[in-house]
Structures are given as C-alpha cells and as structure tokens.
Design a protein around this motif. Structure first.
Motif, PDB file in Angstrom:
ATOM      1  N   THR A  50       2.139 -14.914  24.078  1.00 24.67           N
ATOM      2  CA  THR A  50       3.457 -14.834  24.699  1.00 24.67           C
ATOM      3  C   THR A  50       3.658 -15.970  25.685  1.00 24.67           C
ATOM      4  O   THR A  50       4.743 -16.514  25.812  1.00 24.67           O
ATOM      5  CB  THR A  50       3.635 -13.490  25.422  1.00 24.67           C
ATOM      6  OG1 THR A  50       2.595 -13.344  26.404  1.00 24.67           O
ATOM      7  CG2 THR A  50       3.568 -12.339  24.444  1.00 24.67           C
ATOM      8  N   GLU A 105       5.923  -8.987  30.011  1.00 26.57           N
ATOM      9  CA  GLU A 105       6.719  -9.081  28.786  1.00 26.57           C
ATOM     10  C   GLU A 105       7.443  -7.772  28.489  1.00 26.57           C
ATOM     11  O   GLU A 105       7.708  -7.449  27.331  1.00 26.57           O
ATOM     12  CB  GLU A 105       5.822  -9.439  27.593  1.00 26.57           C
ATOM     13  CG  GLU A 105       4.996 -10.699  27.765  1.00 26.57           C
ATOM     14  CD  GLU A 105       3.579 -10.436  28.261  1.00 26.57           C
ATOM     15  OE1 GLU A 105       3.343  -9.331  28.825  1.00 26.57           O
ATOM     16  OE2 GLU A 105       2.712 -11.306  28.094  1.00 26.57           O
ATOM     17  N   VAL A 106       7.729  -7.008  29.519  1.00 26.12           N
ATOM     18  CA  VAL A 106       8.293  -5.683  29.333  1.00 26.12           C
ATOM     19  C   VAL A 106       9.574  -5.746  28.514  1.00 26.12           C
ATOM     20  O   VAL A 106      10.417  -6.610  28.707  1.00 26.12           O
ATOM     21  CB  VAL A 106       8.560  -4.997  30.695  1.00 26.12           C
ATOM     22  CG1 VAL A 106       9.650  -5.698  31.469  1.00 26.12           C
ATOM     23  CG2 VAL A 106       8.912  -3.533  30.513  1.00 26.12           C
ATOM     24  N   TRP A 108      10.928  -6.917  25.718  1.00 21.41           N
ATOM     25  CA  TRP A 108      11.128  -7.805  24.565  1.00 21.41           C
ATOM     26  C   TRP A 108       9.935  -7.851  23.630  1.00 21.41           C
ATOM     27  O   TRP A 108      10.090  -7.991  22.413  1.00 21.41           O
ATOM     28  CB  TRP A 108      11.540  -9.201  25.009  1.00 21.41           C
ATOM     29  CG  TRP A 108      10.528 -10.011  25.793  1.00 21.41           C
ATOM     30  CD1 TRP A 108      10.469 -10.174  27.141  1.00 21.41           C
ATOM     31  CD2 TRP A 108       9.461 -10.814  25.260  1.00 21.41           C
ATOM     32  NE1 TRP A 108       9.434 -11.000  27.494  1.00 21.41           N
ATOM     33  CE2 TRP A 108       8.797 -11.428  26.355  1.00 21.41           C
ATOM     34  CE3 TRP A 108       8.990 -11.072  23.974  1.00 21.41           C
ATOM     35  CZ2 TRP A 108       7.709 -12.273  26.208  1.00 21.41           C
ATOM     36  CZ3 TRP A 108       7.894 -11.917  23.812  1.00 21.41           C
ATOM     37  CH2 TRP A 108       7.270 -12.509  24.915  1.00 21.41           C
ATOM     38  N   LEU A 109       8.707  -7.734  24.148  1.00 25.53           N
ATOM     39  CA  LEU A 109       7.550  -7.824  23.262  1.00 25.53           C
ATOM     40  C   LEU A 109       7.404  -6.574  22.397  1.00 25.53           C
ATOM     41  O   LEU A 109       7.068  -6.666  21.206  1.00 25.53           O
ATOM     42  CB  LEU A 109       6.274  -8.065  24.064  1.00 25.53           C
ATOM     43  CG  LEU A 109       5.008  -8.234  23.213  1.00 25.53           C
ATOM     44  CD1 LEU A 109       5.158  -9.393  22.240  1.00 25.53           C
ATOM     45  CD2 LEU A 109       3.787  -8.428  24.092  1.00 25.53           C
ATOM     46  N   ASP A 110       7.644  -5.412  22.980  1.00 23.93           N
ATOM     47  CA  ASP A 110       7.572  -4.177  22.189  1.00 23.93           C
ATOM     48  C   ASP A 110       8.535  -4.236  21.012  1.00 23.93           C
ATOM     49  O   ASP A 110       8.195  -3.847  19.885  1.00 23.93           O
ATOM     50  CB  ASP A 110       7.894  -2.966  23.071  1.00 23.93           C
ATOM     51  CG  ASP A 110       6.799  -2.668  24.077  1.00 23.93           C
ATOM     52  OD1 ASP A 110       5.667  -3.112  23.846  1.00 23.93           O
ATOM     53  OD2 ASP A 110       7.091  -2.007  25.088  1.00 23.93           O
ATOM     54  N   GLN A 111       9.719  -4.722  21.275  1.00 22.64           N
ATOM     55  CA  GLN A 111      10.719  -4.839  20.212  1.00 22.64           C
ATOM     56  C   GLN A 111      10.264  -5.837  19.153  1.00 22.64           C
ATOM     57  O   GLN A 111      10.426  -5.601  17.952  1.00 22.64           O
ATOM     58  CB  GLN A 111      12.052  -5.272  20.808  1.00 22.64           C
ATOM     59  CG  GLN A 111      13.187  -5.358  19.786  1.00 22.64           C
ATOM     60  CD  GLN A 111      14.500  -5.766  20.436  1.00 22.64           C
ATOM     61  OE1 GLN A 111      14.554  -6.058  21.622  1.00 22.64           O
ATOM     62  NE2 GLN A 111      15.550  -5.793  19.651  1.00 22.64           N
ATOM     63  N   LEU A 113       7.135  -6.712  18.367  1.00 25.07           N
ATOM     64  CA  LEU A 113       6.027  -6.153  17.587  1.00 25.07           C
ATOM     65  C   LEU A 113       6.529  -5.141  16.571  1.00 25.07           C
ATOM     66  O   LEU A 113       6.022  -5.059  15.446  1.00 25.07           O
ATOM     67  CB  LEU A 113       5.009  -5.501  18.530  1.00 25.07           C
ATOM     68  CG  LEU A 113       4.244  -6.460  19.458  1.00 25.07           C
ATOM     69  CD1 LEU A 113       3.433  -5.673  20.480  1.00 25.07           C
ATOM     70  CD2 LEU A 113       3.349  -7.391  18.661  1.00 25.07           C
ATOM     71  N   GLU A 114       7.531  -4.378  16.968  1.00 29.55           N
ATOM     72  CA  GLU A 114       8.092  -3.392  16.047  1.00 29.55           C
ATOM     73  C   GLU A 114       8.797  -4.081  14.873  1.00 29.55           C
ATOM     74  O   GLU A 114       8.635  -3.680  13.716  1.00 29.55           O
ATOM     75  CB  GLU A 114       9.077  -2.489  16.800  1.00 29.55           C
ATOM     76  CG  GLU A 114       9.680  -1.386  15.934  1.00 29.55           C
ATOM     77  CD  GLU A 114      10.613  -0.484  16.728  1.00 29.55           C
ATOM     78  OE1 GLU A 114      11.309   0.336  16.090  1.00 29.55           O
ATOM     79  OE2 GLU A 114      10.646  -0.590  17.962  1.00 29.55           O
ATOM     80  N   GLN A 120      -1.045  -2.699  16.066  1.00 24.97           N
ATOM     81  CA  GLN A 120      -1.337  -2.702  17.501  1.00 24.97           C
ATOM     82  C   GLN A 120      -2.782  -3.101  17.798  1.00 24.97           C
ATOM     83  O   GLN A 120      -3.097  -3.540  18.905  1.00 24.97           O
ATOM     84  CB  GLN A 120      -1.045  -1.323  18.093  1.00 24.97           C
ATOM     85  CG  GLN A 120       0.435  -0.993  18.202  1.00 24.97           C
ATOM     86  CD  GLN A 120       1.160  -1.856  19.219  1.00 24.97           C
ATOM     87  OE1 GLN A 120       0.584  -2.303  20.198  1.00 24.97           O
ATOM     88  NE2 GLN A 120       2.442  -2.102  18.982  1.00 24.97           N
ATOM     89  N   GLU A 125      -4.288  -7.585  25.552  1.00 19.22           N
ATOM     90  CA  GLU A 125      -3.703  -7.739  26.882  1.00 19.22           C
ATOM     91  C   GLU A 125      -4.717  -8.393  27.814  1.00 19.22           C
ATOM     92  O   GLU A 125      -5.838  -7.921  27.964  1.00 19.22           O
ATOM     93  CB  GLU A 125      -3.284  -6.385  27.458  1.00 19.22           C
ATOM     94  CG  GLU A 125      -2.121  -5.731  26.720  1.00 19.22           C
ATOM     95  CD  GLU A 125      -1.524  -4.575  27.497  1.00 19.22           C
ATOM     96  OE1 GLU A 125      -1.321  -4.731  28.721  1.00 19.22           O
ATOM     97  OE2 GLU A 125      -1.270  -3.528  26.889  1.00 19.22           O
TER      98      GLU A 125
END
Length: 376
Positions: A50, A105-106, A108-111, A113-114, A120, A125
């Motif tokens: 990231t 990266e709260v 935007w990164l979760d989105q 990866l999805e 996962q 991290e």
C-alpha cells in the motif's frame, strides 16, 4: 528389368527418416513450467504494498527475486488514497499484499481486497512486527501531544476518562465558524477515532522500529519463497546495519539543537515516533489528528497561533502529502513565524526530489528540521 542400386539406397534412407519421425511422435512431450506462483522456476515473488515507503524496503530485501508494486504513487496521501481498476488487478495477481495497518489504510483497502477477491492469508500487516505507540489524540490544534490528562469522549469506545473536564468532551468537533479553507474539501467526519485505530501508524519515522519491521518482512517473504529465504534474511540484516547508521546520524544531527528548540508544529499528527526517539515535542498540528481527513475550524487555528507565540516556535513544517500550505502561510503570518518548509511524511518523493528512497527521505527531513529550527 534391373533396378538400379541407387533406388535401394534412397528407399533405405527414406525408411530411416520415417521411422525416426514416428518414434518422435510416440515420445511424450515434456510439460512446460506453469509459472503458477513463486515456487515455479524463475518466477519472481509478486508483492503489492500500500505504501511506497514499504515498497522501498521490500525492494532492498528482495532485489531481483521480487516484483514490487506500490499502490501509492510518490506524493500520494495514504490516508485518502482511492484505488482504481488496475490496482484491483494487481492485488488479485499478488503473492503477498503488504499493508501498514493501524488504521492507515482504513476503508479503501478492505474494499480493494474484496473487489480483488484476495485471500486474506496473503495480507501482511507491518503492525505485527513492531511495538506501536498508542495514539493519544490532541485536544485541538495547538495542544501539547501526549498530555497525561485523559479527556472525555468515551462515546467513541476508546476508553477515555469519563470524569475528565467537560470542556474537552468534544475536542474533535467543528467550530460553527469553521474556516472554509480546510485540509479536506470532501467533508469527512471530524471524529477521527472512528476513522483510525487506537495506534499510531507512522512508525517509519523511527529507524529502529523499521529495522524490526524489515526483519519480520524478510521472514514472511522467505516463507512464501523458501528458495530465496536465506538471501532475504541476509539482505534484511545488511539493510538493518544501514538503519542503525541512519539512527546514529540523526542522533548526531539533532544534538546540534538545544533541547528548548526541539519543538514541532506540523500539518497533522504524524511525528510522535520521531519526537519520542529524538527528544522533540509536538506542540501543535494544523490538522489535530493522526489522519488527514478532519476539517479544521477557525477556533482550532486561533488556538494554534496562540501556542506558537507562547512557545516561541520559529518554524512550521508542512507535508508534501497534506494540502495545508495555504493554512500554514496564514498561521505563520499571524503568529510571526518566518519559516514554513515541507517535509516528506506519508510518501517518498518523485525523481530528483532527494527523497526517492526511505533513507534519503529521512536524511532530507532531518536536515530540513535541524536547519529550520536553528534559525533564530
């Protein structure tokens, strides 16, 4: 009729050729290397990071054995980055995805990866390799970072003292007369607790923590690519020596500043690690938050001006990734500060910036800080 001997010789040669061809057809073909994953021969370990700062560490560890892609381009803000379709494809093809964590990266990164349907198990991290500092939110622009008093705001679920002074119960709220010229025109929520974790993600300002992170990262890379595990470990150890040298150099440079001059006013709350390790005090930030999304009110800016005057601050440090230059210029004029200079914080610099690598970035920042704070 007599058949010439030459005809028999030609027929014999023809039969040999035909037999060889048939034998070749009967032999099974050797299957080519599929190239599926880093275990395949000559296949580089594909790593997406990231942060371009972390990408620099990965390149130092992996060398020619890795293909590294940083989602964040030089000058980008890791707090507010928005990935595109190419980033989805890169993550989908990656063997490892390395994130900083700790809320950097709260969202935007979760989105991402999805969308990439990433496993996962491949997400690493950096937080796991270091001892992170807790983020102690500043009451507002101008307040000393790390005040021992805990202030009320326990609706955010972070366990603050419920009996603290009620005057600080909404330290992250907006002023009704908020200045329209704020750091994030998109109008994100002011309460940064909900946007970030309870730990400070900016650990790269501490070279000793970076050394621990690099060691851990090399171990993970070696697990994913056992063939080159020893190489990764050796390169991480050699880079660790350079980080030790960097720490010693920073200590020497900072020692030229009298303790009373080691005060920082920055764009946002990103220098806690640096301040703790090298004896500085962060007395105020333009955006009183560990993130950069928070809107800034006129009352907060006035409070910061008062702090700068009271503490005799002679330099304001803006950041290349945080758009606060106009605010900083106004604050400096109001407070009588002559020096406003930029630092590289959330991202490396571009070509010819003098901050193209992590080591160069740190040296540039330290030289800039020491020179600015030495000006009286």
């Amino acid at each position: 009729m007599t058949v010439p001997r030459s005809i028999f010789r030609l027929l014999s040669i023809l039969l040999v050729v035909i037999g060889s061809a048939l034998a070749a057809c009967a032999m099974p073909m050797e299957a080519p290397v599929a190239g599926d994953g880093p275990a395949a021969e000559n296949q580089s370990l594909r790593i997406v990071t990231t942060s371009n700062i972390v990408a620099d560490w990965v390149r130092r560890i992996g060398g020619e054995h890795v293909q590294v892609t940083a989602l964040l381009l030089p000058g980008g803000d890791p707090h507010t980055f928005q990935p595109g379709p190419q980033d989805v494809a890169r993550v989908a093809d990656a063997d490892l995805v390395v994130m900083v964590g700790m809320g950097l990266e709260v969202g935007w990164l979760d989105q991402l990866l999805e969308q990439a349907r990433a496993d996962q198990a491949i997400v690493i991290e950096m937080e796991q390799f270091i001892d992170p500092l807790p983020w102690l939110p500043m009451e507002g622009a101008g307040d000393v970072h790390g005040d021992e008093e805990m202030h009320a705001d326990d609706e955010d679920g972070h366990g603050h003292d419920a009996d603290a002074d009620e005057d600080h119960a909404d330290a992250h709220g907006h002023d009704d007369d908020a200045d329209e010229d704020h750091a994030d025109s998109e109008g994100h929520a002011a309460d940064d607790h909900h946007e970030h974790g309870s730990e400070d993600p900016h650990f790269w300002f501490d070279p000793l923590r970076v050394r621990a992170a690099v060691t851990g990262l090399a171990q993970v890379m070696g697990t994913a690519d056992p063939e080159h595990a020893a190489t990764y470990a050796d390169r991480a150890a050699r880079y660790g020596l350079e980080l030790d040298e960097l720490h010693a150099w920073i200590t020497e440079q900072v020692s030229m500043l009298p303790p009373e001059h080691r005060v920082l006013v920055t764009s946002h709350d990103s220098f806690q690690y640096f301040a703790q390790l090298y004896g500085f005090e962060v007395v105020g930030t333009i955006i009183p938050s560990v993130g950069t999304e928070m809107e800034v009110g006129a009352g907060m800016l006035a409070q910061l001006v008062d702090t700068i005057r009271d503490r005799g601050v002679n330099a304001i440090f803006t950041e290349t990734t945080v758009m606060t230059d106009k605010l900083a210029a106004g604050i400096a004029q109001e407070a009588g500060v002559a020096v406003v200079v930029q630092l590289y914080t959330g991202s490396l610099g571009g070509p010819d910036s003098g901050a193209e690598t992590y080591l160069d970035m740190m040296r540039h920042n330290v030289e800039t800080i020491v020179q600015a704070l030495s000006t009286q």
